[in-house]
Scaffold this motif. Structure first.
Motif, PDB file in Angstrom:
ATOM      1  N   UNK A  31       0.796  -1.225   0.000  1.00  7.85           N
ATOM      2  CA  UNK A  31       0.000   0.000   0.000  1.00  7.85           C
ATOM      3  C   UNK A  31       0.832   1.280   0.000  1.00  7.85           C
ATOM      4  N   UNK A  32       2.161   1.161   0.002  1.00  8.79           N
ATOM      5  CA  UNK A  32       3.021   2.350   0.044  1.00  8.79           C
ATOM      6  C   UNK A  32       4.191   2.194  -0.921  1.00  8.79           C
ATOM      7  N   UNK A  33       4.418   3.239  -1.713  1.00  5.91           N
ATOM      8  CA  UNK A  33       5.561   3.283  -2.619  1.00  5.91           C
ATOM      9  C   UNK A  33       6.576   4.310  -2.113  1.00  5.91           C
ATOM     10  N   UNK A  34       7.841   4.115  -2.449  1.00  6.86           N
ATOM     11  CA  UNK A  34       8.864   5.110  -2.111  1.00  6.86           C
ATOM     12  C   UNK A  34       8.629   6.405  -2.892  1.00  6.86           C
ATOM     13  N   UNK A  35       8.210   6.269  -4.129  1.00  2.00           N
ATOM     14  CA  UNK A  35       7.907   7.423  -4.981  1.00  2.00           C
ATOM     15  C   UNK A  35       6.502   7.219  -5.543  1.00  2.00           C
ATOM     16  N   UNK A  36       5.693   8.267  -5.506  1.00  3.38           N
ATOM     17  CA  UNK A  36       4.325   8.151  -5.984  1.00  3.38           C
ATOM     18  C   UNK A  36       3.909   9.457  -6.663  1.00  3.38           C
ATOM     19  N   UNK A  37       2.867   9.364  -7.471  1.00  2.00           N
ATOM     20  CA  UNK A  37       2.349  10.525  -8.180  1.00  2.00           C
ATOM     21  C   UNK A  37       1.270  11.190  -7.336  1.00  2.00           C
ATOM     22  N   UNK A  38       1.253  12.502  -7.405  1.00  2.00           N
ATOM     23  CA  UNK A  38       0.311  13.246  -6.583  1.00  2.00           C
ATOM     24  C   UNK A  38      -0.263  14.411  -7.386  1.00  2.00           C
ATOM     25  N   UNK A  39      -1.535  14.675  -7.188  1.00  2.00           N
ATOM     26  CA  UNK A  39      -2.178  15.887  -7.704  1.00  2.00           C
ATOM     27  C   UNK A  39      -2.285  16.853  -6.540  1.00  2.00           C
ATOM     28  N   UNK A  40      -2.024  18.111  -6.797  1.00  2.00           N
ATOM     29  CA  UNK A  40      -2.078  19.148  -5.766  1.00  2.00           C
ATOM     30  C   UNK A  40      -3.061  20.230  -6.194  1.00  2.00           C
ATOM     31  N   UNK A  41      -3.876  20.666  -5.256  1.00  2.00           N
ATOM     32  CA  UNK A  41      -4.855  21.717  -5.502  1.00  2.00           C
ATOM     33  C   UNK A  41      -4.591  22.834  -4.498  1.00  2.00           C
TER      34      UNK A  41
END
Length: 150
Positions: A31-41
């Protein structure tokens, strides 16, 4: 960079961007990656309440997975936020997973952006895109996303 982009403008503003976030020292798991993609608002407006973001976010989660349940818990995003929360979702066959975090920016941050913090508030929201894909498609192991082209 998003805060810098918001500085020279006037309220209201609604900015969105995507990027990659990195965790240091966490063990990678299902359930956890060292690097992940994120959207920011980033939402800046007069009299804005950080709770206004929850209704559209909850509706968005329902579109992704109608059976998902949401839970909101306090979180410490103390670098920029005076109040913060994390949003976790639970869906069929899965434990609770954090899918987003949001918070109200500190008055000092709002002031440095060129706004009067007595009138204007800024709210930030970050969404883990791989977690949202897990929620949408029922993916058991987040590492499967990393191994494929999506």
């Amino acid at each position: 960079p998003m805060l810098l982009a918001a500085a020279p403008s006037e309220a209201p503003q609604r900015l969105i961007t995507t990027g990659k976030a990195y965790r240091v020292g966490d063990e990678e798991s299902q359930t956890r990656l060292h690097a992940f993609h994120q959207a920011e608002v980033l939402w800046i407006d007069e009299g804005l309440s950080e709770w206004r973001i929850m209704e559209p976010f909850a509706a968005f989660i329902e579109v992704l997975n109608v059976d998902a349940r949401l839970r909101i818990e306090p979180a410490a995003f103390s670098l920029y936020c005076e109040r913060g929360w994390q949003i976790s979702a639970q869906w069929q066959g899965h434990d609770w997973q954090t899918v987003a975090g949001w918070g109200r920016m500190k008055p000092g941050v709002v002031e440095r952006l060129g706004y009067d913090p007595a009138r204007v508030r800024a709210v930030g929201l970050g969404l883990g895109l791989e977690r949202l894909a897990m929620l949408r498609y029922g993916i058991d192991d987040i590492r499967m996303i990393e191994a494929e082209r999506v």
